[in-house]
Write a protein that holds these residues in place. Sequence first.
Motif, PDB file in Angstrom:
ATOM      1  N   ASN A 159       0.801  -1.221   0.000  1.00 21.09           N
ATOM      2  CA  ASN A 159       0.000   0.000   0.000  1.00 21.09           C
ATOM      3  C   ASN A 159       0.832   1.270   0.000  1.00 21.09           C
ATOM      4  O   ASN A 159       0.337   2.329  -0.355  1.00 21.09           O
ATOM      5  CB  ASN A 159      -0.938   0.019   1.217  1.00 21.09           C
ATOM      6  N   GLU A 160       2.111   1.185   0.356  1.00 17.16           N
ATOM      7  CA  GLU A 160       2.945   2.398   0.341  1.00 17.16           C
ATOM      8  C   GLU A 160       3.782   2.491  -0.927  1.00 17.16           C
ATOM      9  O   GLU A 160       3.832   3.523  -1.570  1.00 17.16           O
ATOM     10  CB  GLU A 160       3.859   2.424   1.563  1.00 17.16           C
ATOM     11  N   ILE A 161       4.452   1.395  -1.266  1.00 19.31           N
ATOM     12  CA  ILE A 161       5.410   1.466  -2.377  1.00 19.31           C
ATOM     13  C   ILE A 161       4.915   0.717  -3.609  1.00 19.31           C
ATOM     14  O   ILE A 161       5.591   0.718  -4.641  1.00 19.31           O
ATOM     15  CB  ILE A 161       6.809   0.960  -1.946  1.00 19.31           C
ATOM     16  N   GLY A 162       3.763   0.088  -3.531  1.00 12.30           N
ATOM     17  CA  GLY A 162       3.126  -0.497  -4.719  1.00 12.30           C
ATOM     18  C   GLY A 162       3.788  -1.739  -5.291  1.00 12.30           C
ATOM     19  O   GLY A 162       3.308  -2.263  -6.307  1.00 12.30           O
ATOM     20  N   VAL A 163       4.866  -2.231  -4.665  1.00 13.96           N
ATOM     21  CA  VAL A 163       5.551  -3.381  -5.275  1.00 13.96           C
ATOM     22  C   VAL A 163       4.682  -4.639  -5.183  1.00 13.96           C
ATOM     23  O   VAL A 163       3.913  -4.810  -4.241  1.00 13.96           O
ATOM     24  CB  VAL A 163       6.952  -3.650  -4.675  1.00 13.96           C
ATOM     25  N   LEU A 164       4.834  -5.494  -6.179  1.00 14.22           N
ATOM     26  CA  LEU A 164       4.007  -6.704  -6.274  1.00 14.22           C
ATOM     27  C   LEU A 164       4.837  -7.915  -5.874  1.00 14.22           C
ATOM     28  O   LEU A 164       5.900  -8.173  -6.455  1.00 14.22           O
ATOM     29  CB  LEU A 164       3.506  -6.883  -7.719  1.00 14.22           C
ATOM     30  N   GLN A 165       4.366  -8.652  -4.886  1.00 12.68           N
ATOM     31  CA  GLN A 165       5.107  -9.829  -4.438  1.00 12.68           C
ATOM     32  C   GLN A 165       4.857 -11.003  -5.395  1.00 12.68           C
ATOM     33  O   GLN A 165       3.808 -11.065  -6.043  1.00 12.68           O
ATOM     34  CB  GLN A 165       4.691 -10.205  -3.010  1.00 12.68           C
ATOM     35  N   PRO A 166       5.816 -11.932  -5.491  1.00 14.86           N
ATOM     36  CA  PRO A 166       5.676 -13.067  -6.427  1.00 14.86           C
ATOM     37  C   PRO A 166       4.702 -14.115  -5.874  1.00 14.86           C
ATOM     38  O   PRO A 166       5.101 -15.132  -5.316  1.00 14.86           O
ATOM     39  CB  PRO A 166       7.111 -13.613  -6.508  1.00 14.86           C
ATOM     40  N   LEU A 167       3.417 -13.849  -6.063  1.00 14.84           N
ATOM     41  CA  LEU A 167       2.389 -14.663  -5.397  1.00 14.84           C
ATOM     42  C   LEU A 167       2.396 -16.116  -5.877  1.00 14.84           C
ATOM     43  O   LEU A 167       2.219 -17.032  -5.074  1.00 14.84           O
ATOM     44  CB  LEU A 167       1.007 -14.039  -5.622  1.00 14.84           C
ATOM     45  N   ALA A 168       2.586 -16.318  -7.181  1.00 14.28           N
ATOM     46  CA  ALA A 168       2.519 -17.693  -7.699  1.00 14.28           C
ATOM     47  C   ALA A 168       3.631 -18.539  -7.079  1.00 14.28           C
ATOM     48  O   ALA A 168       3.418 -19.707  -6.710  1.00 14.28           O
ATOM     49  CB  ALA A 168       2.616 -17.694  -9.217  1.00 14.28           C
ATOM     50  N   ALA A 169       4.822 -17.953  -6.946  1.00 14.40           N
ATOM     51  CA  ALA A 169       5.950 -18.701  -6.360  1.00 14.40           C
ATOM     52  C   ALA A 169       5.692 -18.980  -4.881  1.00 14.40           C
ATOM     53  O   ALA A 169       5.974 -20.080  -4.380  1.00 14.40           O
ATOM     54  CB  ALA A 169       7.246 -17.904  -6.535  1.00 14.40           C
ATOM     55  N   ILE A 170       5.140 -18.012  -4.183  1.00 14.48           N
ATOM     56  CA  ILE A 170       4.835 -18.213  -2.758  1.00 14.48           C
ATOM     57  C   ILE A 170       3.735 -19.273  -2.629  1.00 14.48           C
ATOM     58  O   ILE A 170       3.810 -20.174  -1.782  1.00 14.48           O
ATOM     59  CB  ILE A 170       4.394 -16.882  -2.105  1.00 14.48           C
ATOM     60  N   GLY A 171       2.740 -19.155  -3.508  1.00 14.73           N
ATOM     61  CA  GLY A 171       1.641 -20.124  -3.489  1.00 14.73           C
ATOM     62  C   GLY A 171       2.157 -21.544  -3.710  1.00 14.73           C
ATOM     63  O   GLY A 171       1.705 -22.492  -3.052  1.00 14.73           O
ATOM     64  N   ALA A 172       3.128 -21.681  -4.626  1.00 15.18           N
ATOM     65  CA  ALA A 172       3.670 -23.016  -4.910  1.00 15.18           C
ATOM     66  C   ALA A 172       4.406 -23.572  -3.691  1.00 15.18           C
ATOM     67  O   ALA A 172       4.250 -24.746  -3.337  1.00 15.18           O
ATOM     68  CB  ALA A 172       4.604 -22.950  -6.123  1.00 15.18           C
ATOM     69  N   LEU A 173       5.189 -22.719  -3.027  1.00 18.31           N
ATOM     70  CA  LEU A 173       5.911 -23.172  -1.821  1.00 18.31           C
ATOM     71  C   LEU A 173       4.927 -23.645  -0.749  1.00 18.31           C
ATOM     72  O   LEU A 173       5.154 -24.660  -0.077  1.00 18.31           O
ATOM     73  CB  LEU A 173       6.755 -22.027  -1.236  1.00 18.31           C
ATOM     74  N   CYS A 174       3.842 -22.891  -0.606  1.00 11.32           N
ATOM     75  CA  CYS A 174       2.850 -23.251   0.425  1.00 11.32           C
ATOM     76  C   CYS A 174       2.129 -24.534   0.038  1.00 11.32           C
ATOM     77  O   CYS A 174       1.909 -25.415   0.873  1.00 11.32           O
ATOM     78  CB  CYS A 174       1.843 -22.117   0.599  1.00 11.32           C
ATOM     79  N   ARG A 175       1.749 -24.619  -1.228  1.00 11.31           N
ATOM     80  CA  ARG A 175       0.961 -25.777  -1.679  1.00 11.31           C
ATOM     81  C   ARG A 175       1.753 -27.077  -1.515  1.00 11.31           C
ATOM     82  O   ARG A 175       1.205 -28.085  -1.067  1.00 11.31           O
ATOM     83  CB  ARG A 175       0.555 -25.566  -3.141  1.00 11.31           C
ATOM     84  N   GLN A 176       3.073 -27.015  -1.860  1.00 11.41           N
ATOM     85  CA  GLN A 176       3.905 -28.226  -1.712  1.00 11.41           C
ATOM     86  C   GLN A 176       3.879 -28.748  -0.283  1.00 11.41           C
ATOM     87  O   GLN A 176       4.043 -29.933  -0.037  1.00 11.41           O
ATOM     88  CB  GLN A 176       5.372 -27.898  -2.053  1.00 11.41           C
TER      89      GLN A 176
END
Length: 386
Positions: A159-176
Amino acid sequence: MLAYLDHQATTPCDPAVVAAMAPWWTEQFANPASRLHRPGLLAAAAVDQARAQVLGQLGLAGHDPADAEVIFTSGATEANNLALKGLAEAELAAGGSRRQLVTLATEHRAVLDPLRYLARHGFRLSELPVGGDGLVDLDQLEAALGPDTLVVSVMAANNEIGVLQPLAAIGALCRQRGIPFHCDGAQAVGHLALKPAELGIDLLSLSAHKFYGPKGIGALAISRPLTLAPQLHGGGQQGGLRAGTLPVPLIVGLAAALNLAQADRLEREQRLGALRDQLWQGLEALGGIGLNGAASPRLAHNLNVCVGGVEGGALHRALRRQLAVSGGSACSSGEPSHVLAALGLSRLEAAASIRFGLGRATTAAEIGQAIEAVAGALSQLRGPRG
Ligand SMILES: Cc1ncc(COP(=O)(O)O)c(C=O)c1O
């Protein structure tokens, strides 16, 4: 004229959204839980339709209704609390042993505070640092995960700096690892094509006033069966997960706003990205101004800069007659920004930073006005150049 460039704080409610809500305040005012009369059934149908539209926009329409769900809340703050405290309390109630909560130091307070609350009540919180660009280090995240990790909570867009986190990669780590992945999507929904199931996001928080909808309404989208403990107890609405009379006009408004935001999303992203780049070029040319956070990947309508050689308070006072901008998060109650601190900025640098949030109605003239206003403030505070 004051140029409003604070669209990460909030957006104006679109007139078409106000029109869509109008009949539900006055003519069709019935309680959707009143199932014994026609007005109540009509209100319930409007809620069902809005829920279906939200599921559709999030790519969850085809999912089994037992798996994918939308729980309406008062906003992203409540959705985050329901997701995080709801998972933690459900774990305790089931006699489970998972106690670790994983998040980033740059999350919104609406994520950090519920997690810190849980950390005072028997859970263990890992607040991971980010790089100077504001992005998560995926190796560090992977190393932090263990057999007792209960949830990973990482926001989509800061919300401050607008950067986008790599959600798909994080999602894959969690899903595994079968770890639930919660994502605070407050700044991203309606601005990016966010499809939680495709990204491995199990719980997604959103807030309508961030995408030209009404204030006071949001949702938690759930994309796979997970047990959450309710955080509001009462009349058993929404499957007992969130009690309280459903605010039909706000729910209709949320769905209408999301439909509209998705319809003009690409056009908006292109136009505002070009204006934002113009703003950055103009500011950079003034000298001594640095960009906070990665230039990319970043929301097209966000710019956050650090102005060298001036005192933050004086800078913001010099700008406020011409520009409605923010120093950091609108909700940080005057404290120095923990997000900018996590990027490595000093307190003085963070105070002398400006967040510009462009929006649907932003014009090229306003961008010119913003550059002029900063140039004027600099010559006043640094002394005339040359
Ligand atoms: C990333 C993020 N999360 C959560 C929130 C809280 O949203 P609300 O105040 O609508 O509950 C905001 C709003 O500032 C936000 O930007």
